[in-house]
Structure formats: structure tokens, C-alpha cells
Design a protein around this motif. Sequence first.
Motif, PDB file in Angstrom:
ATOM      1  N   ILE A 159       0.869  -1.176   0.000  1.00  0.00           N
ATOM      2  CA  ILE A 159       0.000   0.000   0.000  1.00  0.00           C
ATOM      3  C   ILE A 159       0.903   1.222   0.000  1.00  0.00           C
ATOM      4  O   ILE A 159       1.513   1.555   1.014  1.00  0.00           O
ATOM      5  N   HIS A 160       1.020   1.827  -1.171  1.00  0.00           N
ATOM      6  CA  HIS A 160       1.934   2.955  -1.334  1.00  0.00           C
ATOM      7  C   HIS A 160       1.212   4.244  -1.707  1.00  0.00           C
ATOM      8  O   HIS A 160       1.795   5.312  -1.627  1.00  0.00           O
ATOM      9  N   ASP A 161      -0.028   4.117  -2.150  1.00  0.00           N
ATOM     10  CA  ASP A 161      -0.780   5.297  -2.581  1.00  0.00           C
ATOM     11  C   ASP A 161      -1.547   5.858  -1.387  1.00  0.00           C
ATOM     12  O   ASP A 161      -2.675   5.449  -1.101  1.00  0.00           O
ATOM     13  N   ILE A 162      -0.901   6.774  -0.691  1.00  0.00           N
ATOM     14  CA  ILE A 162      -1.509   7.432   0.470  1.00  0.00           C
ATOM     15  C   ILE A 162      -1.567   8.913   0.144  1.00  0.00           C
ATOM     16  O   ILE A 162      -0.538   9.545  -0.063  1.00  0.00           O
ATOM     17  N   ARG A 163      -2.775   9.437   0.085  1.00  0.00           N
ATOM     18  CA  ARG A 163      -2.950  10.836  -0.291  1.00  0.00           C
ATOM     19  C   ARG A 163      -3.616  11.615   0.831  1.00  0.00           C
ATOM     20  O   ARG A 163      -4.454  11.084   1.552  1.00  0.00           O
ATOM     21  N   VAL A 164      -3.217  12.874   0.929  1.00  0.00           N
ATOM     22  CA  VAL A 164      -3.836  13.772   1.890  1.00  0.00           C
ATOM     23  C   VAL A 164      -4.307  15.014   1.151  1.00  0.00           C
ATOM     24  O   VAL A 164      -3.661  15.486   0.218  1.00  0.00           O
ATOM     25  N   GLU A 165      -5.444  15.498   1.575  1.00  0.00           N
ATOM     26  CA  GLU A 165      -5.992  16.698   0.951  1.00  0.00           C
ATOM     27  C   GLU A 165      -5.207  17.917   1.434  1.00  0.00           C
ATOM     28  O   GLU A 165      -5.048  18.137   2.639  1.00  0.00           O
ATOM     29  N   VAL A 166      -4.711  18.688   0.491  1.00  0.00           N
ATOM     30  CA  VAL A 166      -3.887  19.866   0.788  1.00  0.00           C
ATOM     31  C   VAL A 166      -4.617  20.821   1.723  1.00  0.00           C
ATOM     32  O   VAL A 166      -4.058  21.283   2.729  1.00  0.00           O
ATOM     33  N   GLU A 167      -5.855  21.103   1.423  1.00  0.00           N
ATOM     34  CA  GLU A 167      -6.616  22.062   2.226  1.00  0.00           C
ATOM     35  C   GLU A 167      -6.846  21.555   3.650  1.00  0.00           C
ATOM     36  O   GLU A 167      -6.836  22.337   4.598  1.00  0.00           O
ATOM     37  N   SER A 168      -7.046  20.242   3.801  1.00  0.00           N
ATOM     38  CA  SER A 168      -7.225  19.685   5.145  1.00  0.00           C
ATOM     39  C   SER A 168      -5.954  19.874   5.974  1.00  0.00           C
ATOM     40  O   SER A 168      -6.030  20.204   7.157  1.00  0.00           O
ATOM     41  N   LEU A 169      -4.807  19.655   5.349  1.00  0.00           N
ATOM     42  CA  LEU A 169      -3.541  19.899   6.055  1.00  0.00           C
ATOM     43  C   LEU A 169      -3.424  21.364   6.443  1.00  0.00           C
ATOM     44  O   LEU A 169      -3.137  21.691   7.602  1.00  0.00           O
ATOM     45  N   GLN A 170      -3.645  22.239   5.474  1.00  0.00           N
ATOM     46  CA  GLN A 170      -3.489  23.679   5.710  1.00  0.00           C
ATOM     47  C   GLN A 170      -4.421  24.178   6.799  1.00  0.00           C
ATOM     48  O   GLN A 170      -4.009  24.952   7.671  1.00  0.00           O
ATOM     49  N   GLU A 171      -5.678  23.747   6.770  1.00  0.00           N
ATOM     50  CA  GLU A 171      -6.666  24.189   7.751  1.00  0.00           C
ATOM     51  C   GLU A 171      -6.305  23.747   9.170  1.00  0.00           C
ATOM     52  O   GLU A 171      -6.769  24.330  10.143  1.00  0.00           O
ATOM     53  N   ARG A 172      -5.458  22.720   9.277  1.00  0.00           N
ATOM     54  CA  ARG A 172      -5.073  22.199  10.590  1.00  0.00           C
ATOM     55  C   ARG A 172      -3.624  22.538  10.938  1.00  0.00           C
ATOM     56  O   ARG A 172      -3.064  22.012  11.895  1.00  0.00           O
ATOM     57  N   GLY A 173      -3.030  23.413  10.143  1.00  0.00           N
ATOM     58  CA  GLY A 173      -1.671  23.880  10.422  1.00  0.00           C
ATOM     59  C   GLY A 173      -0.593  22.820  10.235  1.00  0.00           C
ATOM     60  O   GLY A 173       0.449  22.877  10.872  1.00  0.00           O
ATOM     61  N   LEU A 174      -0.848  21.842   9.372  1.00  0.00           N
ATOM     62  CA  LEU A 174       0.102  20.760   9.138  1.00  0.00           C
ATOM     63  C   LEU A 174       0.725  20.855   7.752  1.00  0.00           C
ATOM     64  O   LEU A 174       0.133  21.419   6.834  1.00  0.00           O
ATOM     65  N   LYS A 175       1.892  20.243   7.637  1.00  0.00           N
ATOM     66  CA  LYS A 175       2.583  20.114   6.360  1.00  0.00           C
ATOM     67  C   LYS A 175       2.937  18.641   6.186  1.00  0.00           C
ATOM     68  O   LYS A 175       2.999  17.895   7.172  1.00  0.00           O
ATOM     69  N   PRO A 176       3.169  18.190   4.961  1.00  0.00           N
ATOM     70  CA  PRO A 176       3.518  16.777   4.765  1.00  0.00           C
ATOM     71  C   PRO A 176       4.689  16.313   5.631  1.00  0.00           C
ATOM     72  O   PRO A 176       4.723  15.164   6.074  1.00  0.00           O
ATOM     73  N   ARG A 177       5.631  17.185   5.931  1.00  0.00           N
ATOM     74  CA  ARG A 177       6.783  16.785   6.762  1.00  0.00           C
ATOM     75  C   ARG A 177       6.373  16.507   8.214  1.00  0.00           C
ATOM     76  O   ARG A 177       7.144  15.923   8.973  1.00  0.00           O
ATOM     77  N   ASP A 178       5.164  16.923   8.613  1.00  0.00           N
ATOM     78  CA  ASP A 178       4.658  16.653   9.964  1.00  0.00           C
ATOM     79  C   ASP A 178       4.062  15.252  10.089  1.00  0.00           C
ATOM     80  O   ASP A 178       3.621  14.870  11.169  1.00  0.00           O
ATOM     81  N   LEU A 179       4.035  14.511   8.995  1.00  0.00           N
ATOM     82  CA  LEU A 179       3.391  13.203   8.968  1.00  0.00           C
ATOM     83  C   LEU A 179       4.419  12.082   9.040  1.00  0.00           C
ATOM     84  O   LEU A 179       5.574  12.251   8.638  1.00  0.00           O
ATOM     85  N   CYS A 180       4.000  10.933   9.530  1.00  0.00           N
ATOM     86  CA  CYS A 180       4.912   9.814   9.766  1.00  0.00           C
ATOM     87  C   CYS A 180       5.169   8.951   8.539  1.00  0.00           C
ATOM     88  O   CYS A 180       6.007   8.052   8.589  1.00  0.00           O
ATOM     89  N   LEU A 181       4.459   9.192   7.449  1.00  0.00           N
ATOM     90  CA  LEU A 181       4.642   8.442   6.207  1.00  0.00           C
ATOM     91  C   LEU A 181       4.732   9.403   5.031  1.00  0.00           C
ATOM     92  O   LEU A 181       4.143  10.485   5.070  1.00  0.00           O
ATOM     93  N   PRO A 182       5.413   8.983   3.982  1.00  0.00           N
ATOM     94  CA  PRO A 182       5.388   9.809   2.773  1.00  0.00           C
ATOM     95  C   PRO A 182       3.987   9.765   2.158  1.00  0.00           C
ATOM     96  O   PRO A 182       3.367   8.703   2.098  1.00  0.00           O
ATOM     97  N   VAL A 183       3.508  10.916   1.760  1.00  0.00           N
ATOM     98  CA  VAL A 183       2.160  11.012   1.194  1.00  0.00           C
ATOM     99  C   VAL A 183       2.213  11.802  -0.105  1.00  0.00           C
ATOM    100  O   VAL A 183       3.157  12.531  -0.367  1.00  0.00           O
ATOM    101  N   ARG A 184       1.168  11.637  -0.867  1.00  0.00           N
ATOM    102  CA  ARG A 184       0.973  12.466  -2.054  1.00  0.00           C
ATOM    103  C   ARG A 184      -0.151  13.440  -1.729  1.00  0.00           C
ATOM    104  O   ARG A 184      -1.141  13.068  -1.108  1.00  0.00           O
ATOM    105  N   GLU A 185       0.022  14.666  -2.146  1.00  0.00           N
ATOM    106  CA  GLU A 185      -0.994  15.675  -1.881  1.00  0.00           C
ATOM    107  C   GLU A 185      -2.007  15.713  -3.024  1.00  0.00           C
ATOM    108  O   GLU A 185      -1.663  15.496  -4.180  1.00  0.00           O
TER     109      GLU A 185
END
Length: 119
Positions: free
Chosen positions: A74-100
Motif C-alpha cells: 500500500i503505497h498510494d496514500i494521499r492527503v488533501e492539501v486544504e485539510s492539512l493547511q486548515e489544521r496547520g500541518l505540512k507533509p513533513r509533519d506526517l509519519c509516512l510519505p504522502v501524495r498531496e
Amino acid sequence: MHKKFLFVLRKPPFNGVSMQETLDSVLTIAAFDQAVSLLLLDDGVFQLKNGQQPDRFGMKDTAAVFGALEIYDIHDIRVEVESLQERGLKPRDLCLPVREIYRKDVAGYMKEFDVVLAG
């Protein structure tokens, strides 16, 4: 016949046992060589946030399960850009590599799957 499954995670961590059950389903389906992808929206983006302390809430640490996703291909893990932004997070704050993915593209992305499950 292989199907493409998308699990949409919207709930924050430590919100009852539903997340553990969802992750169990993810791993079970992947174990049967089905294509599984994850999409984290809304408070679901917190599922992958570094530095969680589930023991404070009397919950199991799901980080180990997320860490096992690679073993199950399972390599396709995506996060919604706006959801991250609205919660003050960036991809580097996450424990796995994700695609935005941008909110405007989520509906089209979901159409690529045979089965979409919300957890």
C-alpha cells in the motif's frame, strides 16, 4: 479479478475503535492482492501526525499499522492539501510519505476506484 479499493479516512485518531477496525479491513483486503489506496481528509490527516501518544487516551498505537502498509504494497496514500493547511500541518509533519491532492480533484480521484469505503 482485482479491484481497486479506496479507504477515505476523515476521523481524528483515538476516536473509538473504528480506526483500528478500518485499518484491519485495509490490511485484510490488501492481503488478498487487491489494490488499496488511502485518502485522508478533514481531521483524518491527524491519523499520520508525528508524535502521537495514544496511551494517554487508553488507545492502541495505530502508527505500527500504518508502518506496515508498505509490507502490504500500500503505497498510494494521499492527503488533501486544504485539510492539512486548515489544521496547520505540512507533509513533513506526517509519519509516512504522502501524495498531496487538492480538494477540487478529490471527486475525480474517487471515480478511479471500484470500491470507496469511508472509515
